[in-house]
Design a protein around this motif. Structure first.
Motif, PDB file in Angstrom:
ATOM      1  N   ASP A   1      -7.369  -0.160  -1.332  1.00  0.00           N
ATOM      2  CA  ASP A   1      -7.872  -1.647  -0.166  1.00  0.00           C
ATOM      3  C   ASP A   1      -6.064  -0.731   0.741  1.00  0.00           C
ATOM      4  N   PRO A   2      -6.976  -0.534   1.898  1.00  0.00           N
ATOM      5  CA  PRO A   2      -5.261   0.623   2.367  1.00  0.00           C
ATOM      6  C   PRO A   2      -4.728  -0.307   2.737  1.00  0.00           C
ATOM      7  N   TYR A   3      -4.922  -1.777   2.640  1.00  0.00           N
ATOM      8  CA  TYR A   3      -3.267  -2.477   2.575  1.00  0.00           C
ATOM      9  C   TYR A   3      -2.644  -2.377   1.366  1.00  0.00           C
ATOM     10  N   ARG A   4      -2.838  -2.674   0.347  1.00  0.00           N
ATOM     11  CA  ARG A   4      -2.170  -2.006  -0.940  1.00  0.00           C
ATOM     12  C   ARG A   4      -1.723  -0.708  -0.996  1.00  0.00           C
TER      13      ARG A   4
ATOM     14  N   LYS B   1       0.988  -4.821  -7.978  1.00  0.00           N
ATOM     15  CA  LYS B   1       2.094  -5.497  -7.279  1.00  0.00           C
ATOM     16  C   LYS B   1       3.501  -4.794  -8.545  1.00  0.00           C
TER      17      LYS B   1
END
Lengths: 471, 197
Positions: free
Chosen positions: B162-165, B113
């Protein structure tokens, strides 16, 4: 229909949006907020002109920083500012707050259940790792960081990948003097602080079914110390009986309807888990940690281990370091370790039943010379009840200090700090270096073990204590 | 969030397992209400002696680790509390990447984040990097686009994310803005399950 675990059921009930290659967008039913991990999140909202989406699903209290004696006189200016910031933020964003003047104030993980905010089937988050506590009710509850706090405040959702499922089944019955705290310490001791990493744990088995809600909370509370995302227990009659009549629980007919829904959440017979661990309850003894993480423990009749007993070099080094920090020699019997401080409190063990259990050991006795012993009830309600039923007086008569509620010496963010080099028998959840104060030597134990240590000035096997009461 | 694409920097190793967030940022520094300025308190109890002077024994105080931007440690890094002050402190101190065989769950999320890249590598690779980190001149390159860690001496390893992250990190996007795109879905869910009072 394919049998499902409670984890599958709650997860599916909360998916707001799902797309290949992305985490699921999960709805959050309850967001608990405290003073330490929220100020930067509220500031983030303000900077972007965002609102709190559902103040009605958000509930705040202050617990980490609050003094447990003279609670309105916060001499630490930075702590005072943080508490004032929470008050300001709750006012500005319309969030209900149990502040220091409220009878409902307490440790966030004690008051959530106590007020009936915590309910089966809910998704519950809080900027605190011990949020797993609420899993005791069959809720999916986990700790989040401040960025996620801000995300939940703004959207009431979180993007989450579904973790794997781990069943830990405690078969049979616990022996006398063995508590929920010993069960969770034994699990972590046997399988390590990483056993739950990447998993949500469901605790099952006869020993768990026989536990009260407060004992179940102790177990789920420390799931995080096993590395798990969350820990939970399928709800049953014990759960429903606890919730009936609580302030925020459904009332009357609504409650009965809720119970029907909650009952259906329990894991189905034959549901599959990614991994299962079985433990025989009768093999668990009262536990004491000797090191600097919760896996470094042994039974009270054991001895401090030798570093050479461990397999890897990394482990041996860690044990050597831990023993040096703890000032302990290999081979020392646990019952020979002298204790200068006793802390009964924290979100792990500060509920009424914990205080009753501790008081039953303390009654009619005196705290050993040279021991400073503290009882810090988990909430103002626990405090009031304990005073009403005479527990407080038992502790005070024995020489314990009786305090107002808060996180207290669990993490030493407030004036309750354990001095350097001194040993503390503590009912809290972390024995990390410096956790209770720089150089403080923490031993995690159950409330009865802590109470016994206060009376004798060293660890005692509470099983023997019951067999032949001394003094 | 600051985007993360590629980073080259010096490594520093702390050869310990289960480094918890109480060590990374002790509790007395959690009372601030800002996100910045935590670097000075990073590893405080390990980094400083009781008289406030730097502890020469502590890894980050060794001259060869000065200016390091990639931290290498053993397994279960970041266990314990959910305090995001831990990644804030690491980042404020100057770290952009943390490499370990495993990370605690909440800590791992908190790093992502904030644009601090946590990388899981095999235990043997981490051992190798810990040894290399004892040198003052050892540098690694981390390419998030290629999901690869490599040096100039032939070491090169892929890593998972993770591809999204990954996408969020590469672009430095604000996740809340992205979630607002799904407002209609959230509102529909609320009508069905969680109506406003």
């Amino acid at each position: 229909m394919k049998p499902k675990t409670i984890i599958d059921k709650i997860w599916e009930n909360h998916v707001v949006y799902r797309e290949e290659g992305k985490p699921d967008l999960l709805y959050i039913d309850l967001h608990l907020v405290h003073e330490v991990t929220s100020p930067q999140a509220f500031e983030g909202l303000r900077q972007k002109g965002r609102k709190v989406r559902r103040p009605d699903l958000t509930f705040a209290t202050m617990d980490h920083n609050v003094p447990t004696v003279n609670r309105f006189v916060i001499t630490d200016e930075v702590a005072r500012n943080q508490i004032a910031a929470l008050e300001r933020n709750c006012r500005e964003f319309g969030i209900p707050l149990a502040d220091l003047h409220s009878e409902e104030q307490g440790i966030v993980h004690v008051i959530g259940p106590e007020l009936g905010l915590t309910q089966p089937g809910k998704t519950i988050v809080c900027g605190d790792s011990h949020t797993s506590t609420h899993g005791a009710f069959g809720a999916l509850a986990f700790g989040i960081g401040t960025s996620e706090v801000e995300h939940v405040l703004a959207t009431q959702t979180l993007w989450q990948h579904k973790p794997k499922t781990l069943q830990i089944c405690i078969n049979g019955r616990l022996g006398k003097g063995v508590t929920a705290k010993d069960v969770i310490l034994a699990i972590i001791g046997r399988y390590g602080v990483g056993v739950g990493t990447g998993y949500i744990i469901e605790f099952t088995g006869e020993a768990i079914r026989r536990m009260s809600m407060e004992e179940r909370m102790t177990i789920c509370n420390m799931s995080i110390e096993a590395g798990a995302r969350a820990g939970l227990i399928s709800p049953d009659e014990t759960t429903f009986a606890y919730l009936r009549g609580r302030k925020y629980a459904p009332k009357g007919e609504e409650f009965d309807k809720a119970v029907e829904r909650w009952r259906a959440l329990a894991s189905d017979e034959g549901a599959k888990y990614d991994k299962t661990i079985e433990i025989d309850a009768s093999t668990i003894a009262p536990m004491v940690t000797w090191g600097t993480n919760p896996a470094m423990s042994t039974s009270v009749d054991g001895v401090v281990p030798h570093p050479e007993q461990f397999e890897s070099k990394t482990e041996q080094n860690a044990v050597r370091r831990a023993l040096e920090y703890m000032g302990l020699r290999p081979g020392t019997p646990i019952t020979d370790i002298p204790v200068q401080h006793v802390f009964i409190g924290s979100c792990t063990n500060s509920r009424l039943s914990d205080l009753r259990a501790a008081a039953s050991i303390v009654k009619g006795k005196k705290v050993a010379p040279g021991v400073r012993a503290l009882v810090v009830p988990g909430s103002q309600q626990v405090k009031k009840q304990a005073e009403a039923e005479g527990l407080a007086q038992i502790f005070i008569d024995a020489g314990f200090e009786w305090r107002d509620s808060g996180c207290s010496a669990c993490l030493g963010m407030n004036p309750d700090i354990i001095p350097e080099g001194e040993h503390c028998a503590s009912t809290s959840n972390r024995n990390f270096e410096g956790r209770q104060g720089k150089g403080a030597r923490t031993h995690l134990v159950s409330p009865v073990m802590a109470a016994a240590a206060a009376i004798y000035g060293h660890f005692v096997d509470v099983r023997q204590l019951e067999a032949e009461p001394v003094c | 969030m600051k985007p993360f694409t590629i980073h080259r920097g010096k490594t520093a190793g702390i050869d310990r397992a289960n480094i918890d967030t109480d060590q990374i940022i002790p509790k007395q520094f959690l009372k601030r209400i800002e996100r910045t300025g935590f670097g000075q308190f990073l590893f405080y109890d390990w980094r400083y002696l009781s008289d406030g002077t730097p502890n020469p024994e502590f890894e980050l105080n060794r001259p060869e680790n000065e200016g390091a931007t990639i931290l290498v440690a053993d397994e279960n890094f970041g266990c314990g509390s959910s305090r995001e002050h831990a990644p804030w402190a690491l980042q404020d101190y100057g770290f952009r990447v943390i490499i370990a065989p495993s990370f605690a769950d909440i800590f791992y999320n908190n790093c992502l984040k904030n644009g601090l890249l946590p990388i899981r590598l095999d235990k043997e690779d981490v051992r190798y990097l810990l040894r290399q980190s004892e040198r003052a001149d050892y540098e690694l390159t981390v390419s998030l686009e290629e999901q690869r860690v490599f040096d100039d001496e032939g070491f090169s390893r892929p890593f998972d994310i993770d591809p999204y992250r990954k996408q969020l990190l590469l672009k430095g996007w604000d996740e809340i803005d992205l979630t607002f795109v799904y407002e209609a879905h959230i509102a529909a869910y609320e009508r069905r399950h969680c109506p406003r009072p």
